[in-house]
Design a protein around this motif. Structure first.
Motif, PDB file in Angstrom:
ATOM      1  N   LEU A 148      -3.998  12.104  18.053  1.00  9.10           N
ATOM      2  CA  LEU A 148      -3.013  11.467  18.289  1.00  9.10           C
ATOM      3  C   LEU A 148      -2.585  10.955  19.626  1.00  9.10           C
ATOM      4  CD1 LEU A 148      -2.019  14.327  16.728  1.00  9.10           C
ATOM      5  CD2 LEU A 148      -0.059  13.111  16.269  1.00  9.10           C
ATOM      6  N   ASP A 170       0.070   9.411  22.041  1.00 16.54           N
ATOM      7  CA  ASP A 170       1.344   9.213  22.276  1.00 16.54           C
ATOM      8  C   ASP A 170       2.205   9.545  21.066  1.00 16.54           C
ATOM      9  OD1 ASP A 170       0.943   8.238  24.995  1.00 16.54           O
ATOM     10  OD2 ASP A 170       0.937   6.116  24.190  1.00 16.54           O
ATOM     11  N   GLY A 171       1.759  10.500  20.450  1.00 12.98           N
ATOM     12  CA  GLY A 171       2.221  11.159  19.119  1.00 12.98           C
ATOM     13  C   GLY A 171       2.134  10.379  17.949  1.00 12.98           C
ATOM     14  N   GLU A 172       1.409   9.267  17.743  1.00  9.16           N
ATOM     15  CA  GLU A 172       0.854   8.598  16.672  1.00  9.16           C
ATOM     16  C   GLU A 172      -0.656   8.700  16.367  1.00  9.16           C
ATOM     17  OE1 GLU A 172       2.952   6.863  14.723  1.00  9.16           O
ATOM     18  OE2 GLU A 172       4.706   7.182  16.270  1.00  9.16           O
ATOM     19  N   PRO A 173      -0.438   9.124  15.077  1.00 10.06           N
ATOM     20  CA  PRO A 173      -1.940   9.454  14.601  1.00 10.06           C
ATOM     21  C   PRO A 173      -2.859   8.263  14.489  1.00 10.06           C
ATOM     22  CG  PRO A 173      -0.089  10.416  13.046  1.00 10.06           C
ATOM     23  CD  PRO A 173       0.298   9.360  13.888  1.00 10.06           C
ATOM     24  N   VAL A 174      -4.179   8.425  15.068  1.00  7.66           N
ATOM     25  CA  VAL A 174      -5.146   7.521  15.047  1.00  7.66           C
ATOM     26  C   VAL A 174      -5.713   7.200  13.835  1.00  7.66           C
ATOM     27  CG1 VAL A 174      -7.319   6.646  16.151  1.00  7.66           C
ATOM     28  CG2 VAL A 174      -5.660   7.600  17.652  1.00  7.66           C
ATOM     29  N   ARG A 175      -5.973   6.226  13.068  1.00  9.00           N
ATOM     30  CA  ARG A 175      -6.506   6.045  11.501  1.00  9.00           C
ATOM     31  C   ARG A 175      -7.806   5.201  11.676  1.00  9.00           C
ATOM     32  NH1 ARG A 175      -2.181   8.263   9.105  1.00  9.00           N
ATOM     33  NH2 ARG A 175      -0.124   7.867   9.822  1.00  9.00           N
ATOM     34  N   THR A 217      -6.920  15.692  13.532  1.00 11.79           N
ATOM     35  CA  THR A 217      -5.958  14.385  13.741  1.00 11.79           C
ATOM     36  C   THR A 217      -6.230  14.364  15.110  1.00 11.79           C
ATOM     37  OG1 THR A 217      -4.449  15.216  11.816  1.00 11.79           O
ATOM     38  CG2 THR A 217      -3.788  13.546  13.721  1.00 11.79           C
TER      39      THR A 217
END
Length: 226
Positions: free
Chosen positions: A60, A62-67, A58
C-alpha cells in the motif's frame, strides 16, 4: 506511507525468498533493513520499489493498494520511488555518458527541458565534476558510477528512496559522501528512506530504526537507531 503486509515473494514459488513479511515506512522516516547476504533483503526491496510482484500479500502507498508493477504501474507511482542498487555496472547502460545516465528518467517522462539545470545540480550534490559527466561507465570507477546512479535515482525528486546495498562495494570516503548526499536530499524534500544492507554500524547510524532479519522467512527484531 509505504506499507508491506504479509508479503511472500521470490523467484520460485516452492521456495520463496520472503515469506509473510510486513514492514512500514512512514513519510520522512528512515528505516534500515539489516541481514546477512542471501536472506531475502533485495527481494523485499524490489517489492517495496514496485519492481517485483509478490506472490501474495499487499503493498500500500498512502493507504491505497498497489495493483500493477514495473512498467505497468501508473507513472505517478513509478516516479514516487528512487532506487539505487548494489552493483552500478549492472544498472547502468554502458553506452551512455554519465550526464545522459542521470538525465534518462527526465527524458523518459517528457521533461527533457529540465535536463541541463537538474543534471548540473545533482552532479554537484553527489560530487561529480564536469569532466566525469562526459565519460561512459567503463571510463570511471565504481564509486564515481554509483554517484551517477544516485543522481539518477534523485532526478525525478522521489518521495521514497530505496537504497539496496548502495555502499557495499565502496570505500569509506565514498560511502560517507553518498550517505551525506541522501541525507541532504531528505532534509530538503522530506523524503523517506528504506536502506538495505548488512553493515550494522552504518544502518544504526543512518536510520531512525533498524529491522534485523536472519532470514526473511522468520521473525524480525526491531531496534531504534543508536
Amino acid at each position: 506511507m509505504l506499507e508491506l503486509r504479509a508479503i511472500t515473494a521470490g523467484y520460485d514459488r516452492r521456495a520463496p525468498a520472503v515469506r509473510d513479511v510486513s514492514l512500514t515506512v512512514a513519510p520522512g522516516e528512515s528505516v534500515g533493513l539489516l541481514g546477512p547476504s542471501g536472506c531475502g533483503k533485495s527481494t523485499l526491496a524490489r517489492v517495496a520499489a514496485l519492481l517485483h510482484r509478490p506472490d501474495s500479500g499487499t503493498v500500500l502507498l498512502d493507504g491505497e493498494p498497489v495493483r500493477h508493477w514495473r512498467h505497468r504501474a501508473p507513472r505517478a507511482l513509478r516516479t514516487a520511488f528512487g532506487v539505487v542498487f548494489q552493483q552500478p555496472r549492472l544498472s547502468a547502460d554502458p553506452r551512455l555518458r554519465l550526464t545522459d545516465l542521470i538525465a534518462e528518467p527526465l527524458r523518459a517522462t517528457g521533461r527533457g527541458d529540465e535536463v541541463p539545470s537538474r543534471v548540473t545540480e545533482l552532479a554537484t550534490s553527489v560530487g561529480l565534476t564536469p569532466d566525469l559527466l562526459a565519460r561512459r561507465p567503463h571510463e570511471v570507477s565504481d564509486g564515481q558510477l554509483q554517484r551517477a546512479c544516485l543522481a539518477r535515482a534523485l532526478v525525478l525528486r522521489p518521495r521514497l528512496l530505496v537504497c539496496d546495498e548502495m555502499t557495499a562495494m565502496l570505500d569509506a570516503s565514498t560511502t560517507a559522501a553518498l550517505v551525506t548526499a541522501v541525507e541532504t536530499y531528505r532534509t530538503e524534500t522530506g523524503a523517506a528512506l528504506l536502506a538495505v544492507g548488512h553493515d550494522r554500524t552504518l544502518l544504526h547510524r543512518w536510520c531512525d530504526r533498524v529491522t534485523e532479519w536472519e532470514s526473511l522467512t522468520g521473525v524480525p527484531t526491531t531496534s531504534p537507531a543508536a
